[in-house]
Design a protein around this motif. Structure first.
Motif, PDB file in Angstrom:
ATOM      1  N   VAL A  55       0.867  -1.187   0.000  1.00  0.00           N
ATOM      2  CA  VAL A  55       0.000   0.000   0.000  1.00  0.00           C
ATOM      3  C   VAL A  55       0.899   1.230   0.000  1.00  0.00           C
ATOM      4  N   PRO A  56       0.916   1.990  -1.094  1.00  0.00           N
ATOM      5  CA  PRO A  56       1.866   3.101  -1.187  1.00  0.00           C
ATOM      6  C   PRO A  56       1.451   4.279  -0.308  1.00  0.00           C
ATOM      7  N   SER A  57       2.386   5.177  -0.106  1.00  0.00           N
ATOM      8  CA  SER A  57       2.117   6.332   0.756  1.00  0.00           C
ATOM      9  C   SER A  57       2.305   7.654   0.023  1.00  0.00           C
ATOM     10  N   GLY A  58       2.569   7.619  -1.268  1.00  0.00           N
ATOM     11  CA  GLY A  58       2.757   8.847  -2.020  1.00  0.00           C
ATOM     12  C   GLY A  58       1.458   9.586  -2.252  1.00  0.00           C
ATOM     13  N   ALA A  59       1.567  10.814  -2.709  1.00  0.00           N
ATOM     14  CA  ALA A  59       0.389  11.650  -2.963  1.00  0.00           C
ATOM     15  C   ALA A  59      -0.514  10.998  -4.007  1.00  0.00           C
ATOM     16  N   ASP A  60      -1.796  10.868  -3.676  1.00  0.00           N
ATOM     17  CA  ASP A  60      -2.809  10.304  -4.574  1.00  0.00           C
ATOM     18  C   ASP A  60      -2.525   8.855  -4.950  1.00  0.00           C
ATOM     19  N   GLN A  61      -1.713   8.143  -4.180  1.00  0.00           N
ATOM     20  CA  GLN A  61      -1.447   6.742  -4.449  1.00  0.00           C
ATOM     21  C   GLN A  61      -2.322   5.858  -3.558  1.00  0.00           C
ATOM     22  N   SER A  62      -2.610   4.663  -4.044  1.00  0.00           N
ATOM     23  CA  SER A  62      -3.461   3.737  -3.304  1.00  0.00           C
ATOM     24  C   SER A  62      -3.172   2.320  -3.784  1.00  0.00           C
ATOM     25  N   LEU A  63      -3.810   1.362  -3.131  1.00  0.00           N
ATOM     26  CA  LEU A  63      -3.753  -0.024  -3.581  1.00  0.00           C
ATOM     27  C   LEU A  63      -5.116  -0.353  -4.177  1.00  0.00           C
ATOM     28  N   TYR A  64      -5.135  -0.572  -5.486  1.00  0.00           N
ATOM     29  CA  TYR A  64      -6.397  -0.887  -6.164  1.00  0.00           C
ATOM     30  C   TYR A  64      -6.708  -2.366  -5.971  1.00  0.00           C
ATOM     31  N   LEU A  65      -7.926  -2.660  -5.530  1.00  0.00           N
ATOM     32  CA  LEU A  65      -8.355  -4.029  -5.254  1.00  0.00           C
ATOM     33  C   LEU A  65      -9.382  -4.457  -6.288  1.00  0.00           C
ATOM     34  N   ARG A  66      -9.171  -5.628  -6.861  1.00  0.00           N
ATOM     35  CA  ARG A  66     -10.073  -6.135  -7.894  1.00  0.00           C
ATOM     36  C   ARG A  66     -10.662  -7.485  -7.463  1.00  0.00           C
ATOM     37  N   PRO A  67     -11.805  -7.471  -6.750  1.00  0.00           N
ATOM     38  CA  PRO A  67     -12.529  -8.720  -6.514  1.00  0.00           C
ATOM     39  C   PRO A  67     -13.262  -9.130  -7.789  1.00  0.00           C
ATOM     40  N   PHE A  68     -13.292 -10.419  -8.077  1.00  0.00           N
ATOM     41  CA  PHE A  68     -14.047 -10.872  -9.240  1.00  0.00           C
ATOM     42  C   PHE A  68     -14.506 -12.311  -9.033  1.00  0.00           C
ATOM     43  N   MET A  69     -15.501 -12.699  -9.803  1.00  0.00           N
ATOM     44  CA  MET A  69     -16.062 -14.033  -9.705  1.00  0.00           C
ATOM     45  C   MET A  69     -16.223 -14.600 -11.110  1.00  0.00           C
ATOM     46  N   ILE A  70     -15.817 -15.853 -11.270  1.00  0.00           N
ATOM     47  CA  ILE A  70     -15.942 -16.519 -12.555  1.00  0.00           C
ATOM     48  C   ILE A  70     -16.648 -17.855 -12.372  1.00  0.00           C
ATOM     49  N   ALA A  71     -17.399 -18.261 -13.377  1.00  0.00           N
ATOM     50  CA  ALA A  71     -17.986 -19.594 -13.401  1.00  0.00           C
ATOM     51  C   ALA A  71     -16.959 -20.529 -14.026  1.00  0.00           C
ATOM     52  N   ASP A  72     -16.454 -21.484 -13.254  1.00  0.00           N
ATOM     53  CA  ASP A  72     -15.388 -22.335 -13.779  1.00  0.00           C
ATOM     54  C   ASP A  72     -15.756 -23.813 -13.817  1.00  0.00           C
ATOM     55  N   GLU A  73     -17.058 -24.089 -13.841  1.00  0.00           N
ATOM     56  CA  GLU A  73     -17.465 -25.475 -14.079  1.00  0.00           C
ATOM     57  C   GLU A  73     -17.122 -25.854 -15.516  1.00  0.00           C
ATOM     58  N   SER A  74     -16.636 -27.051 -15.709  1.00  0.00           N
ATOM     59  CA  SER A  74     -16.240 -27.505 -17.040  1.00  0.00           C
ATOM     60  C   SER A  74     -17.395 -28.243 -17.705  1.00  0.00           C
ATOM     61  N   PHE A  75     -18.037 -27.569 -18.633  1.00  0.00           N
ATOM     62  CA  PHE A  75     -19.119 -28.199 -19.392  1.00  0.00           C
ATOM     63  C   PHE A  75     -19.453 -27.304 -20.576  1.00  0.00           C
TER      64      PHE A  75
END
Length: 368
Positions: A131-151
């Motif tokens: 997590v950075p501390s510089g001006a206007d810096q942040s840690l971008y978080l990307r939650p995501f969900m995928i359907a991974d059943e094989s069919f």
């Protein structure tokens, strides 16, 4: 479900020097932290197998349903390092709720809000040094969900996987916040009535990429979409919500109509404007109203908003037939004042009056 325990597999870590070199100029979405979160869902067992594992490729069968039928959703939020060294996120429960709204539309499983937030805490805690501390810096978080059943078959998948990855992010605007020009898409629509416009799914963004290329060819940085049924009623930009500001200080934004993503930055700005006593109108807004209002001097500012850029001032709306030009008034005074208040709250310089911040790592527990 909040009792679900995460197992941890430590990743090989970059040296402090290597990591700091990245954090000095992280860009956006170019570098990723050491770990990621993975939780599996199956129709029979529900959510299970919660893990924090090394960041890396996801093993996937070529028949995984996400690859063929597009069952995929995602979110975006940020973690901020405050002046005392603590780390917070902004309104994560709203991201959890919106992810579940998207899940229902895409026939994916909903994830309990407390599990979503716990997963965020797990990843940010183990990768706190990112997590950075510089001006206007942040840690971008990307939650995501995928359907991974094989069919191969057109039905809702009975297996899915929820993941979170993280990427250090620098200022969205290099050289300061600058007004942008946007292109009015007249030949392509982002979403239609009854479609997936209100869901945060990859298909909506894929639909915006060709119009975005057209915008770039016309010297614009973003594209504006209208309702495909009317051509004049404004929906949103390719990945941001829109606000117009009237000369009397009233904010006007397109109402949520099933085509428009319910932006969390949008919600927050509406509340902050109301706190100041500004009227906020959420209703049908048209390109014609914008054009006439600028010509008459009754619309004096325009901006787009979203997680990545917070607020993007708009100077021009261009089309094949006309240009709406706010001129030297962009960026507007209210536009920039709201941006400073919201970012100030996120980074710890402005009081959090609404309890929007979630502390992940208190200052007393952080050792860098």
């Amino acid at each position: 479900m909040s009792d679900l325990q995460f197992t941890r597999t430590e990743a090989p870590r970059l040296s402090r020097e290597e990591r700091e070199a990245i954090l000095n100029d992280p860009g956006f979405g170019s570098h990723f932290t050491d770990h990621m979160v993975s939780i599996v869902w199956t129709k029979g067992e529900g959510w299970h197998n919660a893990e924090v594992i090394p960041y890396g490729p996801i093993p996937m069968d070529p028949a995984a349903s996400v690859l063929h039928y597009g069952q995929e959703i995602f979110e975006g939020l940020k973690a901020y390092r405050r002046p005392d060294g603590s780390i917070v996120t902004f309104r994560p429960e709203a991201n959890a709720q919106r992810l579940n709204d998207s899940a229902r539309r895409l026939a994916l499983p909903e994830i309990p809000e407390e599990l979503f937030i716990k997963a965020i805490h797990e990843l940010v805690t183990i990768d706190a040094d990112w997590v950075p501390s510089g001006a206007d810096q942040s840690l971008y978080l990307r939650p995501f969900m995928i359907a991974d059943e094989s069919f191969l078959g057109v039905r809702a998948a009975e297996r899915a996987r929820f993941l979170i990855i993280a990427s250090p992010a620098g200022p969205y605007f290099t050289g300061g916040v600058k007004p942008v020009s946007i292109w009015l898409s007249e030949d392509h629509a982002r979403a239609g009535r009854g479609g997936t416009g209100a869901a945060k799914c990859g298909g909506n963004y894929a639909a915006s990429l060709l119009p975005q290329q057209v915008a770039a060819e016309n010297g614009c940085q973003q594209v504006l979409f209208t309702d495909s049924a009317t051509d004049d009623t404004i929906d949103e930009l390719g990945g941001m919500n829109l606000f117009l500001v009237r000369s009397d200080g009233t904010l006007v934004t397109p109402q949520l109509n099933g085509n428009i993503l319910d932006g969390i930055t949008r919600r927050s700005l509406i509340q902050l404007a109301k706190d100041r006593g500004h009227a906020v109108e959420q209703r049908e807004v048209t390109v014609s109203e914008w054009r006439e209002g600028v010509a008459q001097g009754t619309i004096t500012e325009a901006f787009a908003c979203g997680t990545a850029a917070v607020i993007t001032p708009i100077r021009q709306l261009k089309s094949t037939d006309f240009t709406i030009d706010v001129g030297d008034a962009a960026p507007g005074e209210l536009t920039m004042s709201l941006r400073e208040e919201l970012t100030g709250m996120q980074f710890g310089f402005v009081e959090d009056r609404h309890g929007w911040l979630d502390v992940i790592v208190p200052a007393a527990e952080l050792v860098r």
